[in-house]
Design an enzyme around this catalytic site. Structure first.
Site, PDB file in Angstrom:
ATOM      1  CE1 TYR A   1     -34.852 -18.523  -8.878  1.00 48.90           C
ATOM      2  CE2 TYR A   1     -36.355 -20.363  -9.123  1.00 48.90           C
ATOM      3  CZ  TYR A   1     -35.732 -19.416  -8.326  1.00 48.90           C
ATOM      4  OH  TYR A   1     -36.007 -19.360  -6.982  1.00 48.90           O
TER       5      TYR A   1
ATOM      6  CG  HIS B   1     -30.194 -15.887   0.278  1.00 47.08           C
ATOM      7  ND1 HIS B   1     -31.104 -14.877   0.503  1.00 47.08           N
ATOM      8  CD2 HIS B   1     -29.881 -16.373   1.514  1.00 47.08           C
ATOM      9  CE1 HIS B   1     -31.333 -14.769   1.804  1.00 47.08           C
ATOM     10  NE2 HIS B   1     -30.595 -15.653   2.441  1.00 47.08           N
TER      11      HIS B   1
ATOM     12  CG  ASN C   1     -33.166  -0.268   4.543  1.00 45.89           C
ATOM     13  OD1 ASN C   1     -32.865  -0.692   3.437  1.00 45.89           O
ATOM     14  ND2 ASN C   1     -34.308  -0.567   5.121  1.00 45.89           N
TER      15      ASN C   1
ATOM     16  CG  ASN D   1     -29.197  -8.475  -3.274  1.00 41.08           C
ATOM     17  OD1 ASN D   1     -30.220  -8.651  -2.618  1.00 41.08           O
ATOM     18  ND2 ASN D   1     -28.567  -7.319  -3.307  1.00 41.08           N
ATOM     19  CB  VAL D   2     -29.849 -14.747  -6.317  1.00 42.93           C
ATOM     20  CG1 VAL D   2     -30.194 -15.413  -4.990  1.00 42.93           C
ATOM     21  CG2 VAL D   2     -31.088 -14.153  -6.972  1.00 42.93           C
ATOM     22  CG  ASP D   3     -28.394  -8.981  -8.309  1.00 44.99           C
ATOM     23  OD1 ASP D   3     -27.239  -8.551  -8.145  1.00 44.99           O
ATOM     24  OD2 ASP D   3     -29.369  -8.574  -7.641  1.00 44.99           O
TER      25      ASP D   3
ATOM     26  CB  CYS E   1     -26.570 -31.838 -11.717  1.00 48.99           C
ATOM     27  SG  CYS E   1     -27.591 -33.327 -11.664  1.00 48.99           S
TER      28      CYS E   1
HETATM   29 ZN   LIG Z   1     -25.884 -34.765 -12.391  1.00 39.87          ZN
END
Ligand SMILES: [Zn+2]
Length: 246
Positions: free
Chosen positions: A68, A120, A216, A103-105, A128
């Site tokens: 990651y 996502h 698209n 998208n995770v960016d 944590c």
């Molecule tokens: Zn913790």
């Protein structure tokens, strides 16, 4: 201006509330590889489940962490493309414009959108694994071979992305359903193979009376549902819709 672009521009002009759902294609145009495309070199031999699941993280936290952090470094080198910028312009134009992304960016944030729903999760945020406490990272923690430990409980800190076997954050999903239920027009951009539950969103919009616009390069399952389809790159088409590009 071709007829379908004209038709979409007309739909947008007559819409008081507009929403947008974006997928990997929008990020790919900025050079951010998809999960699969990022699995090159030494990462190619790993099963995605080992790199992106709670079980994989428990088995080898360092491996998942390094994967990651390598991807995050790639995201940080990328910059928003004209499609991202056009979507930020749309938020300024339509009050309440909701941007739902798979998208995770953070390219939508950097382009200037503020009302963003990350279905996502987010690769640039951390919490944590054991107690959920949010965690801000120092540079040295990011380049370390193992994840940082939570100051509260000693658990491993992880990226706040949705992994295989995990459910989407309920608050994000609820916000997305509310946004597509309330809009007059829904743009679906840069995603052809919509995965459940995101795949439901255009259907919900349609049932609520919204018009659905697909942008698209490739046809997909959504094409049959869309009122209008634009084939091409979002970085070229979205600015055209606003009349701010060519
Ligand atoms: Zn913790």
């Amino acid at each position: 201006m071709d007829t379908s672009i004209h038709a979409v521009a007309e739909i947008l002009r007559s819409s008081a509330v507009v929403a947008c759902l974006t997928g990997a294609g929008v990020s790919a145009e900025s050079g951010v590889p998809t999960f699969r495309d990022a699995q090159t070199g030494l990462w190619a031999r790993y099963d995605p489940q080992r790199l992106a699941s709670p079980q994989g993280f428990a088995a080898d936290p360092g491996l998942v962490w390094r994967w990651y952090m390598a991807r995050l470094a790639g995201v940080e080198k990328a910059t928003p493309n004209p499609g991202h910028l056009a979507l930020a312009e749309m938020e300024r134009h339509w009050p309440g414009f909701a941007l739902i992304t798979q998208n995770v960016d953070d390219l939508h944030e950097r382009a200037g959108n503020t009302n963003i729903i990350h279905l996502h999760g987010s690769i640039a945020r951390f919490h944590c694994q054991r107690c959920g406490t949010l965690h801000n990272l120092q540079a040295a923690e990011r380049t370390a071979p193992q994840p940082p430990r939570c100051a509260t409980c000693g658990g491993n800190v992880r990226p706040s992305v949705v992994w295989f076997g995990e459910t989407l954050p309920q608050s994000s999903l609820t916000a997305a359903v509310n946004a597509v239920s309330a809009c007059d027009a829904l743009l679906v951009v840069g995603t052809s193979g919509l995965v459940y539950p995101a795949a439901e969103l255009p259907l919900i919009a349609k049932r609520a009376g919204s018009r659905v616009i697909e942008i698209n390069p490739e046809p997909g399952p959504l094409s049959a549902l869309a009122d209008v389809t634009l084939r091409g790159r979002s970085g070229a088409l979205l600015p055209q819709l606003l009349g701010i590009g060519d």
